[in-house]
Design an enzyme around this catalytic site. Structure first.
Site, PDB file in Angstrom:
ATOM      1  N   LYS A 117      43.712  36.068  38.141  1.00  0.00           N
ATOM      2  CA  LYS A 117      43.415  37.011  39.216  1.00  0.00           C
ATOM      3  C   LYS A 117      43.108  36.329  40.551  1.00  0.00           C
ATOM      4  O   LYS A 117      43.424  36.869  41.612  1.00  0.00           O
ATOM      5  CB  LYS A 117      42.259  37.917  38.811  1.00  0.00           C
ATOM      6  N   LYS A 158      33.947  38.230  37.945  1.00  0.00           N
ATOM      7  CA  LYS A 158      35.157  38.596  37.197  1.00  0.00           C
ATOM      8  C   LYS A 158      35.833  37.354  36.625  1.00  0.00           C
ATOM      9  O   LYS A 158      35.999  36.352  37.313  1.00  0.00           O
ATOM     10  CB  LYS A 158      36.155  39.347  38.113  1.00  0.00           C
ATOM     11  N   GLY A 164      42.231  44.275  30.107  1.00  0.00           N
ATOM     12  CA  GLY A 164      41.763  45.323  29.188  1.00  0.00           C
ATOM     13  C   GLY A 164      40.323  45.744  29.473  1.00  0.00           C
ATOM     14  O   GLY A 164      39.622  46.188  28.572  1.00  0.00           O
ATOM     15  N   ILE A 203      33.277  47.783  45.097  1.00  0.00           N
ATOM     16  CA  ILE A 203      33.698  48.901  45.940  1.00  0.00           C
ATOM     17  C   ILE A 203      33.198  50.159  45.244  1.00  0.00           C
ATOM     18  O   ILE A 203      33.727  50.553  44.201  1.00  0.00           O
ATOM     19  CB  ILE A 203      35.233  48.954  46.107  1.00  0.00           C
ATOM     20  N   GLU A 275      47.737  47.031  41.189  1.00  0.00           N
ATOM     21  CA  GLU A 275      46.538  47.862  41.102  1.00  0.00           C
ATOM     22  C   GLU A 275      45.659  47.695  42.334  1.00  0.00           C
ATOM     23  O   GLU A 275      45.437  46.569  42.795  1.00  0.00           O
ATOM     24  CB  GLU A 275      45.726  47.509  39.841  1.00  0.00           C
ATOM     25  N   ARG A 291      53.938  43.695  33.304  1.00  0.00           N
ATOM     26  CA  ARG A 291      54.475  44.250  32.047  1.00  0.00           C
ATOM     27  C   ARG A 291      54.605  45.762  32.219  1.00  0.00           C
ATOM     28  O   ARG A 291      54.145  46.307  33.215  1.00  0.00           O
ATOM     29  CB  ARG A 291      53.495  43.961  30.914  1.00  0.00           C
ATOM     30  N   VAL A 294      50.649  51.148  29.856  1.00  0.00           N
ATOM     31  CA  VAL A 294      50.433  52.280  28.946  1.00  0.00           C
ATOM     32  C   VAL A 294      50.839  53.599  29.613  1.00  0.00           C
ATOM     33  O   VAL A 294      51.518  54.443  29.017  1.00  0.00           O
ATOM     34  CB  VAL A 294      48.955  52.332  28.491  1.00  0.00           C
TER      35      VAL A 294
HETATM   36  P1  ADP Z   1      47.235  49.476  31.092  1.00  0.00           P
HETATM   37  O1  ADP Z   1      46.756  48.331  31.976  1.00  0.00           O
HETATM   38  O2  ADP Z   1      48.625  49.370  30.625  1.00  0.00           O
HETATM   39  O3  ADP Z   1      46.841  50.786  31.607  1.00  0.00           O
HETATM   40  P2  ADP Z   1      44.895  49.170  29.614  1.00  0.00           P
HETATM   41  O4  ADP Z   1      44.229  48.824  30.887  1.00  0.00           O
HETATM   42  O5  ADP Z   1      44.401  50.319  28.842  1.00  0.00           O
HETATM   43  O6  ADP Z   1      46.446  49.302  29.758  1.00  0.00           O
HETATM   44  O7  ADP Z   1      44.828  47.917  28.678  1.00  0.00           O
HETATM   45  C1  ADP Z   1      45.292  46.688  29.127  1.00  0.00           C
HETATM   46  C2  ADP Z   1      45.865  45.982  27.965  1.00  0.00           C
HETATM   47  O8  ADP Z   1      44.865  45.706  27.011  1.00  0.00           O
HETATM   48  C3  ADP Z   1      46.923  46.820  27.301  1.00  0.00           C
HETATM   49  O9  ADP Z   1      48.008  45.980  27.150  1.00  0.00           O
HETATM   50  C4  ADP Z   1      46.338  47.247  25.973  1.00  0.00           C
HETATM   51  O10 ADP Z   1      47.234  47.131  24.923  1.00  0.00           O
HETATM   52  C5  ADP Z   1      45.215  46.266  25.759  1.00  0.00           C
HETATM   53  N1  ADP Z   1      44.035  46.943  25.284  1.00  0.00           N
HETATM   54  C6  ADP Z   1      43.561  48.132  25.661  1.00  0.00           C
HETATM   55  N2  ADP Z   1      42.454  48.456  25.002  1.00  0.00           N
HETATM   56  C7  ADP Z   1      42.207  47.430  24.173  1.00  0.00           C
HETATM   57  C8  ADP Z   1      41.205  47.157  23.207  1.00  0.00           C
HETATM   58  N3  ADP Z   1      40.218  48.016  22.959  1.00  0.00           N
HETATM   59  N4  ADP Z   1      41.271  45.978  22.552  1.00  0.00           N
HETATM   60  C9  ADP Z   1      42.249  45.111  22.793  1.00  0.00           C
HETATM   61  N5  ADP Z   1      43.224  45.309  23.690  1.00  0.00           N
HETATM   62  C10 ADP Z   1      43.218  46.457  24.362  1.00  0.00           C
HETATM   63  P1  ADP Z   2      41.479  44.493  34.076  1.00  0.00           P
HETATM   64  O1  ADP Z   2      42.328  43.259  34.205  1.00  0.00           O
HETATM   65  O2  ADP Z   2      40.505  44.411  32.986  1.00  0.00           O
HETATM   66  O3  ADP Z   2      42.294  45.737  34.117  1.00  0.00           O
HETATM   67  P2  ADP Z   2      40.753  45.043  36.859  1.00  0.00           P
HETATM   68  O4  ADP Z   2      40.481  43.942  37.833  1.00  0.00           O
HETATM   69  O5  ADP Z   2      42.042  45.742  36.961  1.00  0.00           O
HETATM   70  O6  ADP Z   2      40.545  44.449  35.388  1.00  0.00           O
HETATM   71  O7  ADP Z   2      39.567  46.095  36.935  1.00  0.00           O
HETATM   72  C1  ADP Z   2      39.400  47.084  35.957  1.00  0.00           C
HETATM   73  C2  ADP Z   2      38.509  48.193  36.502  1.00  0.00           C
HETATM   74  O8  ADP Z   2      37.221  47.662  36.849  1.00  0.00           O
HETATM   75  C3  ADP Z   2      39.010  48.846  37.787  1.00  0.00           C
HETATM   76  O9  ADP Z   2      39.928  49.885  37.530  1.00  0.00           O
HETATM   77  C4  ADP Z   2      37.704  49.376  38.372  1.00  0.00           C
HETATM   78  O10 ADP Z   2      37.279  50.550  37.732  1.00  0.00           O
HETATM   79  C5  ADP Z   2      36.732  48.269  38.034  1.00  0.00           C
HETATM   80  N1  ADP Z   2      36.673  47.269  39.115  1.00  0.00           N
HETATM   81  C6  ADP Z   2      37.351  46.108  39.193  1.00  0.00           C
HETATM   82  N2  ADP Z   2      37.059  45.454  40.330  1.00  0.00           N
HETATM   83  C7  ADP Z   2      36.188  46.216  41.012  1.00  0.00           C
HETATM   84  C8  ADP Z   2      35.503  46.103  42.266  1.00  0.00           C
HETATM   85  N3  ADP Z   2      35.641  45.035  43.053  1.00  0.00           N
HETATM   86  N4  ADP Z   2      34.655  47.118  42.629  1.00  0.00           N
HETATM   87  C9  ADP Z   2      34.473  48.174  41.844  1.00  0.00           C
HETATM   88  N5  ADP Z   2      35.086  48.353  40.648  1.00  0.00           N
HETATM   89  C10 ADP Z   2      35.937  47.387  40.229  1.00  0.00           C
HETATM   90 MG    MG Z   3      43.537  46.330  35.635  1.00  0.00          MG
END
Ligand code: ADP
Ligand code: ADP
Ligand code: MG
Length: 451
Positions: A117, A158, A164, A203, A275, A291, A294
């Site tokens: 990231k 982070k 996930g 945020i 995102e 990728r 979901v």
């Molecule tokens: P996406 O980013 O496609 O919306 P999610 O944020 O729900 O999917 O999950 C990110 C990835 O982590 C997906 O590839 C999903 O298969 C995996 N994942 C989601 N929930 C879990 C879990 N509880 N344990 C392990 N892997 C998970």
């Molecule tokens: P992942 O790789 O697990 O999907 P992300 O960086 O996409 O992690 O963040 C997952 C979720 O965590 C976001 O959809 C949001 O709800 C929360 N989040 C992540 N970064 C921030 C931030 N800087 N401020 C507030 N919420 C955050």
């Molecule tokens: Mg994410």
């Protein structure tokens, strides 16, 4: 068009989805399966299937050698990783290529950059895409304290390799930061094999809005608009909507343009999701997922694209079958994740036998699942049972159809998230319009308050 054979290195609903996309192109699809999955729906739908090992994912769906052997022994020329499992492991993408096969996705170097990231933030900044105020990877606690002071509390620690919803820790004040950093580092090391962490400003009251992009090897990059995934618990999505409600045309235009700019700048190939967090009229990049996601079907519903078919075409060097001007938003779509989880017990997984599994139908209703009645939800894998995807002319019609579909959905034998969705649709702010990423947890903590 030439024909191909794709190994689907995955299971469950996404395996079914990829088999169908392959068949629609006139291709064949092969699946690997574990002990637990020998009677699964996708094994039945595939043209060939290879037993690869025991039920735990580490001995089957995460074993890249077994997957590659399965691909080679069945004459596959491509490997589609789906989501989860090995889909974002650069070493797997490289191993596929080294075995003389095509990986359906961007190349290993790109997966590696975007999967980190902190590196992805640099790539976004270089493409003039705004990022959340934050830091580079930090190892020194004093430096972290200085940076956090500049950013202003609360901050998030982070994991650079996180995913996930895991590897993120909230820090409210300077006193908490050194300890939080240590735990985050050790958690990241054990969960992701990489202890790099960085800081981001929190945020607050933001929406999670993401843009779907898809690119081919001929320089074409298109977007399929955006999805609002703000309804989350533990930073994991529960339901999603496309397009994002009440998003101004200006903001939509800026976000889709930024996403295309980023995809072009890094030479992206295939389907990807950029995102963002959105706060009023500002948007901030958080990460890019390299990728299929979901929640991709809601984008398919609103603009008629087949994202998995486009991924397969792009992987074989074909041009995308759509141009940007072909993609026009029609109506509103929701996706409800029906998980075998107990909402009254902190969404703890609830495996078991599906003694009843009646799926809804009707105008605008689409189901993606890997299960059939009598099937068993094994404890080894993700708890998602099915995705109920509903499309309507407008938000009101989509919600009415969703309530009807979810009411018709009858699952017995395991506890599911169905009733949470119904409650959200019938009587909450979600039914009225956009909410922020912290909204659902507040609602679940006190459903009777005025949400
Ligand atoms: P996406 O980013 O496609 O919306 P999610 O944020 O729900 O999917 O999950 C990110 C990835 O982590 C997906 O590839 C999903 O298969 C995996 N994942 C989601 N929930 C879990 C879990 N509880 N344990 C392990 N892997 C998970
Ligand atoms: P992942 O790789 O697990 O999907 P992300 O960086 O996409 O992690 O963040 C997952 C979720 O965590 C976001 O959809 C949001 O709800 C929360 N989040 C992540 N970064 C921030 C931030 N800087 N401020 C507030 N919420 C955050
Ligand atoms: Mg994410």
């Amino acid at each position: 068009m030439s024909t191909h054979r794709v190994l689907v290195a995955n299971r469950g609903e996404i395996a079914v989805r990829i088999i169908r996309a392959a068949h629609l192109l006139g291709w064949e699809a092969v699946v690997p399966y574990s002990d637990a999955d020998q009677d699964a729906l996708w094994v039945d739908l595939a043209d060939d299937a290879v037993h690869i090992g025991k039920s735990p994912a580490s001995q089957s769906y995460l074993d890249s050698e077994k997957l590659l052997d399965a691909a080679k022994s069945t004459d596959c020329d491509l490997v589609h990783p789906g989501y989860g499992f090995l889909s974002e492991r650069p070493s797997f993408a490289q191993a596929v290529v080294d075995a003389g096969l095509v990986f359906v996705g961007p190349d290993a170097d790109l997966i590696s950059t975007m999967g980190d990231k902190a590196a992805a933030r640099r790539a976004a900044q270089a493409a003039d895409v705004p990022v959340v105020p934050g830091s580079e990877v930090l190892t020194d606690k004093d430096e972290a304290l200085r940076v956090a002071d500049e950013i202003g509390y609360p901050v998030l620690v982070k994991a650079s390799a996180g995913g996930g919803g895991r590897g993120i820790r909230l820090v409210e004040s300077a006193e908490e930061l050194p300890g939080a950093m240590s735990t985050a580092q050790s958690e990241a090391r054990s969960a992701f094999g990489d202890d790099a962490v960085y800081l981001e400003k929190v945020i607050e009251r933001a929406r999670h809005i993401e843009v779907q992009v898809i690119a081919d090897t001929h320089g074409n990059v298109v977007h399929a608009f955006e999805r609002d995934c703000s309804v989350q618990r533990r930073r994991q999505k529960l339901l999603e909507e496309a397009p994002a409600a009440d998003l101004s045309d200006d903001l939509r235009e800026s976000m889709t343009a930024a996403s295309i700019r980023l995809a072009q700048a890094v030479g992206y190939i295939g389907a990807g999701t950029v995102e963002y967090l959105v706060e009023e009229d500002h948007f901030y990049f958080i990460e890019m997922n390299t990728r299929i996601q979901v929640e991709h079907p809601i984008s398919e519903e609103i603009c008629g694209i087949d994202l998995v078919a486009e991924q397969l075409l792009a992987a074989t060097g074909e041009k995308l079958s759509v141009k940007q001007e072909d993609l026009v938003v029609q109506g509103v779509a929701f996706e409800f994740r029906i998980n075998a989880e107990d909402p009254d017990n902190d969404f703890f997984p609830s495996p078991g036998e599906l003694t009843r599994f009646d799926l809804p139908a009707g105008p605008g209703v689409r189901i993606e699942t890997g299960y059939v009645a009598g099937g068993v939800v094994a404890p080894y894998y993700d708890s998602m049972l099915a995705k109920v995807i509903v499309h309507g002319r407008d938000r009101a019609q989509a919600i009415a159809r969703s309530i009807q579909a979810l009411t018709e959905l009858r699952i017995e034998g395991v506890v599911t998230t169905r009733d949470v969705h119904l409650r959200l649709l019938r009587d909450s702010a979600v039914a009225r319009g956009p909410v922020s990423t912290s909204w659902l947890e507040d609602f679940l903590a006190d459903p009777d308050a005025n949400h």
